[in-house]
Design a protein around this motif. Structure first.
Motif, PDB file in Angstrom:
ATOM      1  N   SER A 102     -46.049  28.900   1.081  1.00 12.83           N
ATOM      2  CA  SER A 102     -45.156  30.024   0.799  1.00 12.83           C
ATOM      3  C   SER A 102     -45.429  31.256   1.653  1.00 12.83           C
ATOM      4  O   SER A 102     -44.688  32.229   1.583  1.00 12.83           O
ATOM      5  CB  SER A 102     -45.265  30.408  -0.680  1.00 12.83           C
ATOM      6  N   THR A 103     -46.495  31.260   2.428  1.00 10.80           N
ATOM      7  CA  THR A 103     -46.804  32.403   3.279  1.00 10.80           C
ATOM      8  C   THR A 103     -46.940  31.983   4.732  1.00 10.80           C
ATOM      9  O   THR A 103     -47.164  30.812   5.034  1.00 10.80           O
ATOM     10  CB  THR A 103     -48.107  33.084   2.837  1.00 10.80           C
ATOM     11  N   TYR A 104     -46.815  32.961   5.624  1.00  9.48           N
ATOM     12  CA  TYR A 104     -46.947  32.704   7.054  1.00  9.48           C
ATOM     13  C   TYR A 104     -48.367  33.039   7.516  1.00  9.48           C
ATOM     14  O   TYR A 104     -49.047  33.867   6.893  1.00  9.48           O
ATOM     15  CB  TYR A 104     -45.973  33.588   7.824  1.00  9.48           C
ATOM     16  N   PRO A 105     -48.807  32.423   8.612  1.00  9.96           N
ATOM     17  CA  PRO A 105     -50.074  32.866   9.205  1.00  9.96           C
ATOM     18  C   PRO A 105     -49.943  34.336   9.604  1.00  9.96           C
ATOM     19  O   PRO A 105     -48.843  34.823   9.880  1.00  9.96           O
ATOM     20  CB  PRO A 105     -50.224  31.973  10.434  1.00  9.96           C
ATOM     21  N   SER A 106     -51.054  35.041   9.665  1.00 10.41           N
ATOM     22  CA  SER A 106     -51.005  36.458   9.992  1.00 10.41           C
ATOM     23  C   SER A 106     -50.521  36.665  11.429  1.00 10.41           C
ATOM     24  O   SER A 106     -50.690  35.803  12.309  1.00 10.41           O
ATOM     25  CB  SER A 106     -52.386  37.096   9.825  1.00 10.41           C
ATOM     26  N   PHE A 107     -49.944  37.826  11.649  1.00 13.70           N
ATOM     27  CA  PHE A 107     -49.480  38.203  12.979  1.00 13.70           C
ATOM     28  C   PHE A 107     -50.632  38.168  13.979  1.00 13.70           C
ATOM     29  O   PHE A 107     -50.490  37.697  15.113  1.00 13.70           O
ATOM     30  CB  PHE A 107     -48.862  39.605  12.910  1.00 13.70           C
ATOM     31  N   ALA A 129     -44.435  40.029  10.630  1.00 12.66           N
ATOM     32  CA  ALA A 129     -44.081  40.677  11.895  1.00 12.66           C
ATOM     33  C   ALA A 129     -42.586  40.620  12.145  1.00 12.66           C
ATOM     34  O   ALA A 129     -41.893  39.720  11.685  1.00 12.66           O
ATOM     35  CB  ALA A 129     -44.821  40.017  13.050  1.00 12.66           C
ATOM     36  N   SER A 130     -42.107  41.578  12.922  1.00 11.12           N
ATOM     37  CA  SER A 130     -40.694  41.695  13.240  1.00 11.12           C
ATOM     38  C   SER A 130     -40.408  41.175  14.639  1.00 11.12           C
ATOM     39  O   SER A 130     -41.317  40.885  15.419  1.00 11.12           O
ATOM     40  CB  SER A 130     -40.271  43.164  13.156  1.00 11.12           C
ATOM     41  N   ALA A 135     -41.756  41.083  20.554  1.00  8.57           N
ATOM     42  CA  ALA A 135     -41.246  41.470  21.870  1.00  8.57           C
ATOM     43  C   ALA A 135     -42.290  42.276  22.638  1.00  8.57           C
ATOM     44  O   ALA A 135     -42.405  42.174  23.873  1.00  8.57           O
ATOM     45  CB  ALA A 135     -39.956  42.278  21.718  1.00  8.57           C
ATOM     46  N   GLU A 136     -43.075  43.086  21.918  1.00 12.64           N
ATOM     47  CA  GLU A 136     -44.091  43.907  22.567  1.00 12.64           C
ATOM     48  C   GLU A 136     -45.187  43.077  23.231  1.00 12.64           C
ATOM     49  O   GLU A 136     -45.837  43.552  24.167  1.00 12.64           O
ATOM     50  CB  GLU A 136     -44.710  44.864  21.546  1.00 12.64           C
TER      51      GLU A 136
END
Length: 322
Positions: A102-107, A129-130, A135-136
């Protein structure tokens, strides 16, 4: 002497042209892909891809691109088609110690892999993360086109495969995979043949008392139609997933009820709960024991769609596949 010089000049011309020819064959023409309201631009084929969800990794593997995947966010090998399972399990996990469905790996862990492409269903603060954050660091963000499509049908799967073929310069492989999926679905239609009246189907994703969480305008409804049925709630639904009451289901008198199999609740338990619900006792689907399981991922927008249609059709019309 003049002939010798002419010959040498001709040979030099051929040699000089060889690298240009090779470059022409391998040069990467920029590729633009529209996903929702975003335009993704690729100036070279990605070489370091993180696939947060399983099905993205599976698509790349099916296209022969497993070597470009540097990390996967899930560890659900049983969800992967058998022919791609070994390649899938060989891909390292982004976070071996923090696996969750239910969760994503950290950014931070994803960025540490230096990706140039991240493939996931969601990109926002809730999911670490967005688009802008990726993109950065020079990474494109890929999502299924079906997430933004008004009409949920197999064409969105074919569109994604076509675009991935363009991005990675594997157009032929993508075309072959699409043709295989289309041919398998067409073969189901041929096996079923002419149908006087399609079976009336209700989808039970989950049940809470006398309320059923069901498929509305979801791709599952389209696959049911390709298998010779009709989701009785698809036409009036205003969203992919809807909640319907026992009274609404009884009013529709379904011939078949399809139960989505996923998560920690065994699908057999879902079927028995439905069967033992007093309001459903006289439904044709219950009386005739036409309560069928389907693996949820087989009716999702992925390369599982042909398998999903095949499995549904075999349950709807078993005599056609003997």
């Amino acid at each position: 002497m003049k002939k010798l010089l002419s010959l040498l000049l001709a040979l030099l011309t051929v040699v000089a042209m060889l690298p240009l020819s090779t470059m022409a064959e391998t040069a990467y023409e920029p590729v633009e892909v529209q996903i929702g309201d975003r335009t993704l631009t690729f100036t070279e084929a990605p070489t370091r891809v993180v696939c947060v969800e399983d099905l993205y990794a599976e698509e790349l593997i099916a296209l022969g691109l497993e070597d470009v995947i540097v990390g996967r966010g899930r560890d659900r090998a049983n969800d992967i088609l058998p022919e791609y399972r070994d390649a899938y399990t060989a891909i390292p996990l982004v976070d071996p110690d923090g696996i969750s469905s239910s969760t994503y790996p950290s950014f931070e862990l994803i960025v540490a892999l230096e990706p140039d492409l991240v493939m996931a269903d969601h990109f926002d603060d809730k999911y670490n993360a967005s688009y802008d954050a990726y993109a950065e660091i020079g990474a494109n963000c890929w999502q299924k086109s079906s997430l933004f499509a008004e009409v949920k049908d197999p064409e969105t799967v074919y569109t994604d495969l076509t675009n991935l073929g363009r991005i990675f310069h594997v157009e032929d492989r993508a075309a072959e995979l699409i043709a295989d999926l289309q041919n398998r679905i067409a073969a189901v239609g041929e096996a079923i043949g002419e149908i006087d009246e399609p079976l009336k189907v209700v989808v039970c994703d989950s049940q809470d008392g006398n309320e059923i969480f069901s498929a509305g305008q979801h791709l599952e409804s389209q696959l049911i139609a390709l298998a010779g049925g009709v989701n009785v709630f698809a036409e009036t639904a205003e969203s992919s997933w809807i909640t319907v009451t026992a009274e609404q289901i009884v009013e529709m008198q379904p011939d078949v009820v399809v139960f989505n199999a996923y998560g920690t609740t065994p699908v057999e338990e879902k079927i028995e709960t439905f069967r033992n619900t007093e309001a459903f006792a006289d439904l044709p689907a219950v009386v005739n024991n036409r309560l069928y399981p389907i693996t949820l991922l087989d009716v999702y927008d992925s390369i599982h769609i042909a398998k999903g249609v095949e499995e549904l059709a075999k349950q709807f019309y078993p005599d056609k596949f003997e």
